[in-house]
Design an enzyme around this catalytic site. Structure first.
Site, PDB file in Angstrom:
ATOM      1  N   ASN A  63     -11.000  -1.842  24.949  1.00  0.00           N
ATOM      2  CA  ASN A  63     -11.909  -1.827  23.808  1.00  0.00           C
ATOM      3  C   ASN A  63     -11.112  -1.259  22.639  1.00  0.00           C
ATOM      4  O   ASN A  63     -10.828  -0.065  22.595  1.00  0.00           O
ATOM      5  CB  ASN A  63     -13.126  -0.955  24.118  1.00  0.00           C
ATOM      6  CG  ASN A  63     -14.104  -0.885  22.964  1.00  0.00           C
ATOM      7  OD1 ASN A  63     -13.807  -1.295  21.834  1.00  0.00           O
ATOM      8  ND2 ASN A  63     -15.288  -0.361  23.218  1.00  0.00           N
ATOM      9  N   ASN A  90      -6.803 -10.019  17.035  1.00  0.00           N
ATOM     10  CA  ASN A  90      -7.841 -11.041  16.982  1.00  0.00           C
ATOM     11  C   ASN A  90      -9.233 -10.506  17.301  1.00  0.00           C
ATOM     12  O   ASN A  90     -10.230 -11.080  16.860  1.00  0.00           O
ATOM     13  CB  ASN A  90      -7.494 -12.168  17.959  1.00  0.00           C
ATOM     14  CG  ASN A  90      -8.620 -13.144  18.133  1.00  0.00           C
ATOM     15  OD1 ASN A  90      -8.966 -13.894  17.234  1.00  0.00           O
ATOM     16  ND2 ASN A  90      -9.233 -13.150  19.320  1.00  0.00           N
ATOM     17  N   SER A 143     -11.643 -12.894   8.085  1.00  0.00           N
ATOM     18  CA  SER A 143     -12.792 -13.778   7.897  1.00  0.00           C
ATOM     19  C   SER A 143     -13.045 -14.019   6.420  1.00  0.00           C
ATOM     20  O   SER A 143     -12.741 -13.158   5.571  1.00  0.00           O
ATOM     21  CB  SER A 143     -14.040 -13.137   8.529  1.00  0.00           C
ATOM     22  OG  SER A 143     -15.218 -13.800   8.115  1.00  0.00           O
ATOM     23  N   TYR A 156     -19.362  -5.778   8.444  1.00  0.00           N
ATOM     24  CA  TYR A 156     -18.287  -6.633   8.973  1.00  0.00           C
ATOM     25  C   TYR A 156     -17.378  -7.096   7.837  1.00  0.00           C
ATOM     26  O   TYR A 156     -16.147  -7.051   7.953  1.00  0.00           O
ATOM     27  CB  TYR A 156     -18.922  -7.829   9.674  1.00  0.00           C
ATOM     28  CG  TYR A 156     -17.968  -8.907  10.120  1.00  0.00           C
ATOM     29  CD1 TYR A 156     -17.179  -8.737  11.251  1.00  0.00           C
ATOM     30  CD2 TYR A 156     -17.879 -10.114   9.433  1.00  0.00           C
ATOM     31  CE1 TYR A 156     -16.313  -9.738  11.685  1.00  0.00           C
ATOM     32  CE2 TYR A 156     -17.023 -11.121   9.855  1.00  0.00           C
ATOM     33  CZ  TYR A 156     -16.244 -10.930  10.977  1.00  0.00           C
ATOM     34  OH  TYR A 156     -15.396 -11.927  11.400  1.00  0.00           O
TER      35      TYR A 156
END
Length: 246
Positions: A63, A90, A143, A156
């Site tokens: 993690n 990633n 992103s 995010y």
């Protein structure tokens, strides 16, 4: 774009875009470290790599939001292979929330931990060793949210914007022996897309010039470019891989 006998570490490597990159790197001649939260998926992909490409593959449960687990991942990779030539950050995740004031501290910390804290720690550890040795390449998977945040992905988006800034900073810190670049992804047809409602899918396809979402294998060309000497004079760059997002 050969990776013959190189060692590539991919986080979030057992599924989605990570899986496609792992298989492509192995097909290009690399040995791979497959890191993911669920060991079973990493083991299954490692077996596939060995059977299909005859390359060594090390599956590790990790993690990346946990500092100590990042340290353990790097130590295990170096213990097995003696080096890491390419690191691909990633692993990523976002959480749904009804409104920003309903985002808890634990939710915020989890999103930032996976998308920013983990890549920072892994990059610092690996790049330091790369710079002291033969060099290498780091590829961060970001992103379009980093540049065009949607209301339901603000934490995010902030974390991915931080990842983009991290790319630039790492490139300056560890150059010239270590190159660091970002692939800034649009929507891709990974397993997370199975949960998209029809209206979201329609909106995503209407917002780019290609008129569709990406196939997972369409990340491979960009990943190989940044991982190999094909990009030998490219560092600190962010490549939009979003189908021409508007």
């Amino acid at each position: 774009m050969s990776l013959t006998d190189k060692v590539v570490l991919v986080t979030g490597g057992s599924r989605g875009l990570g899986r496609e990159m792992v298989l492509a790197f192995a097909a290009a001649g690399a040995d791979v470290v497959i890191a993911g939260r669920k060991l079973d998926g990493c083991v299954a992909l490692a077996d596939e790599v060995k059977n299909a490409h005859g390359r060594r593959a090390l599956p590790i449960a990790c993690n990346v939001s946990e500092w100590d687990q990042c340290d353990a991942l790097v130590e295990a990779a170096y213990a097995e292979f003696g080096r890491v030539d390419v690191l691909v950050n990633n692993a990523g995740m976002s959480l749904l929330y009804p409104s920003l004031d309903q985002v808890t501290e634990a939710m915020f910390d989890k999103v930032v931990g996976v998308n920013l804290k983990g890549p920072f720690r892994l990059s610092a550890l690996v790049a330091t060793r790369m710079a002291a040795g033969a060099g290498g390449s780091i590829v961060n998977i970001s992103s379009i949210e980093a540049a065009r945040p949607e209301p339901l992905a603000v934490p995010y988006a902030a974390a991915k914007a931080g990842l983009n800034a991290l790319t630039a900073g790492l490139a300056q810190t560890y150059g010239p022996k270590v190159r660091v670049n970002t692939i800034q992804c649009g929507p891709f047809e990974t397993d997370i897309a199975k949960a998209w409602p029809d209206e979201l899918r329609a909106a995503l396809t209407d917002h780019n010039a290609m008129g569709r979402v990406g196939r997972p294998d369409e990340i491979v060309g960009a990943a190989l470019y940044f991982a190999t000497e094909a990009s030998s004079f490219c560092t600190g760059a962010t490549l939009a891989l979003d189908g021409g997002w508007r």
